[in-house]
Design a protein around this motif. Structure first.
Motif, PDB file in Angstrom:
ATOM      1  N   ALA A 158       0.829  -1.204   0.000  1.00 55.02           N
ATOM      2  CA  ALA A 158       0.000   0.000   0.000  1.00 55.02           C
ATOM      3  C   ALA A 158       0.862   1.253   0.000  1.00 55.02           C
ATOM      4  O   ALA A 158       0.528   2.257  -0.650  1.00 55.02           O
ATOM      5  N   ASN A 159       1.973   1.204   0.703  1.00 47.91           N
ATOM      6  CA  ASN A 159       2.880   2.354   0.753  1.00 47.91           C
ATOM      7  C   ASN A 159       3.461   2.659  -0.628  1.00 47.91           C
ATOM      8  O   ASN A 159       3.653   3.827  -0.993  1.00 47.91           O
ATOM      9  N   GLN A 160       3.743   1.638  -1.404  1.00 49.19           N
ATOM     10  CA  GLN A 160       4.276   1.848  -2.754  1.00 49.19           C
ATOM     11  C   GLN A 160       3.275   2.594  -3.634  1.00 49.19           C
ATOM     12  O   GLN A 160       3.662   3.402  -4.486  1.00 49.19           O
ATOM     13  N   VAL A 161       2.000   2.329  -3.433  1.00 46.15           N
ATOM     14  CA  VAL A 161       0.969   3.044  -4.193  1.00 46.15           C
ATOM     15  C   VAL A 161       0.992   4.528  -3.829  1.00 46.15           C
ATOM     16  O   VAL A 161       0.934   5.402  -4.703  1.00 46.15           O
ATOM     17  N   VAL A 162       1.106   4.815  -2.534  1.00 45.64           N
ATOM     18  CA  VAL A 162       1.158   6.212  -2.090  1.00 45.64           C
ATOM     19  C   VAL A 162       2.353   6.926  -2.704  1.00 45.64           C
ATOM     20  O   VAL A 162       2.241   8.043  -3.212  1.00 45.64           O
ATOM     21  N   LEU A 163       3.510   6.285  -2.664  1.00 39.40           N
ATOM     22  CA  LEU A 163       4.732   6.891  -3.205  1.00 39.40           C
ATOM     23  C   LEU A 163       4.611   7.144  -4.705  1.00 39.40           C
ATOM     24  O   LEU A 163       5.078   8.173  -5.212  1.00 39.40           O
ATOM     25  N   SER A 164       3.971   6.218  -5.406  1.00 37.70           N
ATOM     26  CA  SER A 164       3.772   6.388  -6.846  1.00 37.70           C
ATOM     27  C   SER A 164       2.885   7.596  -7.130  1.00 37.70           C
ATOM     28  O   SER A 164       3.165   8.401  -8.022  1.00 37.70           O
ATOM     29  N   LEU A 165       1.805   7.734  -6.369  1.00 36.94           N
ATOM     30  CA  LEU A 165       0.888   8.854  -6.554  1.00 36.94           C
ATOM     31  C   LEU A 165       1.550  10.171  -6.151  1.00 36.94           C
ATOM     32  O   LEU A 165       1.368  11.205  -6.810  1.00 36.94           O
ATOM     33  N   GLU A 166       2.329  10.137  -5.080  1.00 37.25           N
ATOM     34  CA  GLU A 166       3.045  11.344  -4.664  1.00 37.25           C
ATOM     35  C   GLU A 166       4.031  11.783  -5.748  1.00 37.25           C
ATOM     36  O   GLU A 166       4.152  12.979  -6.052  1.00 37.25           O
ATOM     37  N   HIS A 167       4.715  10.823  -6.356  1.00 35.00           N
ATOM     38  CA  HIS A 167       5.670  11.131  -7.422  1.00 35.00           C
ATOM     39  C   HIS A 167       4.958  11.784  -8.614  1.00 35.00           C
ATOM     40  O   HIS A 167       5.498  12.704  -9.239  1.00 35.00           O
ATOM     41  N   GLN A 168       3.750  11.311  -8.905  1.00 35.34           N
ATOM     42  CA  GLN A 168       2.987  11.900 -10.008  1.00 35.34           C
ATOM     43  C   GLN A 168       2.619  13.353  -9.733  1.00 35.34           C
ATOM     44  O   GLN A 168       2.513  14.170 -10.650  1.00 35.34           O
ATOM     45  N   SER A 169       2.445  13.693  -8.463  1.00 34.11           N
ATOM     46  CA  SER A 169       2.035  15.058  -8.131  1.00 34.11           C
ATOM     47  C   SER A 169       3.152  16.059  -8.380  1.00 34.11           C
ATOM     48  O   SER A 169       2.892  17.214  -8.733  1.00 34.11           O
ATOM     49  N   GLN A 170       4.401  15.628  -8.160  1.00 32.77           N
ATOM     50  CA  GLN A 170       5.554  16.519  -8.364  1.00 32.77           C
ATOM     51  C   GLN A 170       5.403  17.823  -7.572  1.00 32.77           C
ATOM     52  O   GLN A 170       5.812  18.887  -8.030  1.00 32.77           O
ATOM     53  N   THR A 171       4.791  17.743  -6.381  1.00 35.31           N
ATOM     54  CA  THR A 171       4.584  18.943  -5.580  1.00 35.31           C
ATOM     55  C   THR A 171       4.917  18.653  -4.124  1.00 35.31           C
ATOM     56  O   THR A 171       4.873  17.506  -3.662  1.00 35.31           O
ATOM     57  N   ARG A 172       5.210  19.718  -3.400  1.00 41.05           N
ATOM     58  CA  ARG A 172       5.425  19.596  -1.952  1.00 41.05           C
ATOM     59  C   ARG A 172       4.105  19.229  -1.260  1.00 41.05           C
ATOM     60  O   ARG A 172       4.110  18.512  -0.257  1.00 41.05           O
ATOM     61  N   GLY A 174       1.840  17.221  -2.324  1.00 41.13           N
ATOM     62  CA  GLY A 174       1.708  15.770  -2.389  1.00 41.13           C
ATOM     63  C   GLY A 174       2.507  15.091  -1.291  1.00 41.13           C
ATOM     64  O   GLY A 174       2.054  14.111  -0.681  1.00 41.13           O
ATOM     65  N   GLN A 175       3.690  15.613  -1.033  1.00 36.59           N
ATOM     66  CA  GLN A 175       4.524  15.059   0.038  1.00 36.59           C
ATOM     67  C   GLN A 175       3.872  15.267   1.404  1.00 36.59           C
ATOM     68  O   GLN A 175       3.888  14.365   2.251  1.00 36.59           O
ATOM     69  N   LEU A 176       3.283  16.439   1.613  1.00 36.77           N
ATOM     70  CA  LEU A 176       2.636  16.724   2.888  1.00 36.77           C
ATOM     71  C   LEU A 176       1.424  15.819   3.121  1.00 36.77           C
ATOM     72  O   LEU A 176       1.195  15.363   4.239  1.00 36.77           O
ATOM     73  N   VAL A 177       0.660  15.572   2.065  1.00 36.30           N
ATOM     74  CA  VAL A 177      -0.479  14.643   2.184  1.00 36.30           C
ATOM     75  C   VAL A 177       0.026  13.252   2.564  1.00 36.30           C
ATOM     76  O   VAL A 177      -0.562  12.573   3.412  1.00 36.30           O
ATOM     77  N   ASN A 178       1.112  12.836   1.953  1.00 35.09           N
ATOM     78  CA  ASN A 178       1.706  11.536   2.248  1.00 35.09           C
ATOM     79  C   ASN A 178       2.147  11.454   3.707  1.00 35.09           C
ATOM     80  O   ASN A 178       1.798  10.512   4.426  1.00 35.09           O
ATOM     81  N   VAL A 179       2.914  12.451   4.161  1.00 31.70           N
ATOM     82  CA  VAL A 179       3.451  12.424   5.527  1.00 31.70           C
ATOM     83  C   VAL A 179       2.324  12.501   6.554  1.00 31.70           C
ATOM     84  O   VAL A 179       2.311  11.750   7.546  1.00 31.70           O
ATOM     85  N   ALA A 180       1.370  13.396   6.325  1.00 34.80           N
ATOM     86  CA  ALA A 180       0.241  13.515   7.255  1.00 34.80           C
ATOM     87  C   ALA A 180      -0.566  12.221   7.286  1.00 34.80           C
ATOM     88  O   ALA A 180      -0.971  11.751   8.354  1.00 34.80           O
ATOM     89  N   GLY A 181      -0.788  11.646   6.107  1.00 32.78           N
ATOM     90  CA  GLY A 181      -1.515  10.385   6.043  1.00 32.78           C
ATOM     91  C   GLY A 181      -0.771   9.259   6.734  1.00 32.78           C
ATOM     92  O   GLY A 181      -1.379   8.365   7.339  1.00 32.78           O
ATOM     93  N   ARG A 182       0.541   9.287   6.656  1.00 34.12           N
ATOM     94  CA  ARG A 182       1.339   8.246   7.316  1.00 34.12           C
ATOM     95  C   ARG A 182       1.234   8.345   8.836  1.00 34.12           C
ATOM     96  O   ARG A 182       1.328   7.330   9.539  1.00 34.12           O
ATOM     97  N   GLN A 183       1.025   9.550   9.350  1.00 38.40           N
ATOM     98  CA  GLN A 183       0.836   9.705  10.786  1.00 38.40           C
ATOM     99  C   GLN A 183      -0.390   8.925  11.278  1.00 38.40           C
ATOM    100  O   GLN A 183      -0.402   8.402  12.393  1.00 38.40           O
ATOM    101  N   ARG A 184      -1.416   8.861  10.445  1.00 33.80           N
ATOM    102  CA  ARG A 184      -2.596   8.064  10.795  1.00 33.80           C
ATOM    103  C   ARG A 184      -2.200   6.608  10.961  1.00 33.80           C
ATOM    104  O   ARG A 184      -2.617   5.936  11.912  1.00 33.80           O
ATOM    105  N   MET A 185      -1.415   6.122  10.013  1.00 36.58           N
ATOM    106  CA  MET A 185      -0.946   4.737  10.087  1.00 36.58           C
ATOM    107  C   MET A 185      -0.133   4.505  11.355  1.00 36.58           C
ATOM    108  O   MET A 185      -0.319   3.514  12.071  1.00 36.58           O
ATOM    109  N   LEU A 186       0.771   5.444  11.659  1.00 30.49           N
ATOM    110  CA  LEU A 186       1.638   5.274  12.826  1.00 30.49           C
ATOM    111  C   LEU A 186       0.846   5.299  14.134  1.00 30.49           C
ATOM    112  O   LEU A 186       1.185   4.583  15.081  1.00 30.49           O
ATOM    113  N   SER A 187      -0.222   6.100  14.179  1.00 28.78           N
ATOM    114  CA  SER A 187      -1.053   6.108  15.391  1.00 28.78           C
ATOM    115  C   SER A 187      -1.636   4.727  15.642  1.00 28.78           C
ATOM    116  O   SER A 187      -1.683   4.247  16.788  1.00 28.78           O
ATOM    117  N   GLN A 188      -2.085   4.077  14.577  1.00 34.68           N
ATOM    118  CA  GLN A 188      -2.656   2.731  14.702  1.00 34.68           C
ATOM    119  C   GLN A 188      -1.584   1.660  14.854  1.00 34.68           C
ATOM    120  O   GLN A 188      -1.809   0.645  15.513  1.00 34.68           O
TER     121      GLN A 188
END
Length: 287
Positions: A158-172, A174-188
Motif C-alpha cells: 500500500a505504501n508503494q501506491v502512495v509513493l507512486s501517486l506522490e511522485h505523479q504530483s511533483q509537488t510539496r 503531495g509530500q505533505l499529504v503523504n506524511v500527514a496520512g502516514r501519521q494516521r498509520m503510525l497512530s494505529q
C-alpha cells in the motif's frame, strides 16, 4: 326479540373484539418496526461504510494513505478481540475497516490510469486477499505474529501506491499529504503494537512500537514546522501534539509489564481523528 338482541350482542361483542385485536396488532407492529429501526440503526455504520469518490490526485494520495492506516487498525482490533478487550466496538471497527479497504481499493483502481500505479494496486489486491481471510476469522494468539508479518507485506504494498501517486504530483503538497496520512498509520501501528505486547509478545514487538513512536514524533515536528500551514492545519496539529502527550503519559503511567490497551486505543483514536482532518486539509490544496 331475544334472538334479535342476542344476535346484536354477539355482533357488537365480535366487533369490539376485532377492534381490540386490530388495536393490539397495530401496537405490536409499531413496536416491531421500532425495534427493527433500532437494529438497522445500529448496523448502519458497518453496512454503509464507504469511501468518498476520488476527484483529484490529492484525494487519491489521501485514500491510498488511508489504506496503510487500515492495515494497522485491523491488526489492532484483531489483537483486542483476541484478548476480549472492547470486544463489541473492536469487532465493529474491524468489520468497518475491511469494508472500507475494499471500497478504497475499488476507488483507486477506477481513478488510476498510470500503468505503474495499476500494477502496484494489483499487488495490493494480491496481498489483501491473503490477510483479509484471516482478519475475518476468530482471532488466535498462536497465529497473530504470522498474520502481522503478512499484514506488514500488505502495508509495504500500500505504501508503494502512495509513493507512486506522490511522485505523479511533483509537488510539496503531495509530500505533505503523504506524511500527514502516514501519521494516521503510525497512530494505529503504535496501538496495534501495544495491544500485541499486552497479549504477551513484548520481546518481539517492543522494538517495532518504539520505532513507530519515534517516527510519529519526528514527522509531527516536520509537519508543524511547515511554513505554508493554514491556521486550521496549525490548530489541528497543536491538538495532535496534546493528544500525543496524553498517549505518551498513558503508555508510561502503568507499572512495568502492566498494559492498558483499552486506554491506549482510545487515545490513538483521538490522534487518528485529528490526523484525518489534517490530511484532508492538505489534500484539499489540490482542488
Amino acid at each position: 326479540m331475544y334472538q334479535l338482541y342476542s344476535g346484536t350482542s354477539v355482533l357488537v361483542s365480535t366487533n369490539l373484539m376485532l377492534t381490540a385485536f386490530y388495536h393490539v396488532r397495530h401496537r405490536v407492529v409499531l413496536m416491531l418496526a421500532l425495534i427493527m429501526m433500532l437494529v438497522v440503526g445500529i448496523a448502519l455504520p458497518t453496512a454503509n461504510v464507504q469511501a468518498e469518490s476520488i476527484n483529484t490526485l490529492g484525494d487519491a494520495i489521501n485514500q491510498a494513505g488511508s489504506q496503510r492506516m487500515l492495515t494497522q487498525r485491523m491488526l489492532k482490533n484483531y489483537a483486542l478481540i483476541g484478548q476480549s478487550i472492547r470486544g463489541r466496538s473492536a469487532q465493529q471497527q474491524l468489520d468497518e475497516s475491511i469494508a472500507l479497504f475494499d471500497q478504497q481499493l475499488v476507488n483507486l483502481k477506477r481513478y488510476s490510469n498510470d500503468l505503474e500505479t495499476l500494477e502496484l494496486l494489483a499487488n495490493v489486491t494480491e496481498q489483501w486477499a491473503i490477510v483479509k481471510k484471516e482478519f475475518q476469522q476468530t482471532p488466535q494468539k498462536n497465529k497473530v505474529l504470522s498474520l502481522r508479518n503478512k499484514n506488514d507485506a500488505l502495508l509495504a504494498a500500500a505504501n508503494q501506491v502512495v509513493l507512486s501517486l506522490e511522485h505523479q504530483s511533483q509537488t510539496r503538497t503531495g509530500q505533505l499529504v503523504n506524511v500527514a496520512g502516514r501519521q494516521r498509520m503510525l497512530s494505529q501501528r503504535m496501538a496495534a503494537s501495544y495491544a500485541l505486547m499486552a497479549w504477551g509478545f513484548e520481546a518481539e514487538i517492543k522494538p517495532i512500537y518504539e520505532q513507530a513512536y519515534q517516527e510519529f514524533d519526528s514527522a509531527l515536528d516536520y509537519l508543524s514546522s511547515n511554513p505554508t500551514n493554514s491556521s486550521a492545519i496549525s490548530s489541528s496539529l497543536a491538538d495532535v501534539r496534546q493528544q500525543f502527550k496524553r498517549f505518551t503519559m498513558t503508555s508510561q503511567a502503568a507499572d512495568e509489564h502492566v498494559y492498558v490497551p483499552g486506554l491506549i486505543d482510545r487515545s490513538a483514536e483521538k490522534v487518528l481523528k485529528r490526523m484525518n482532518e489534517v490530511t484532508a486539509l492538505y489534500a484539499g490544496a489540490f482542488q
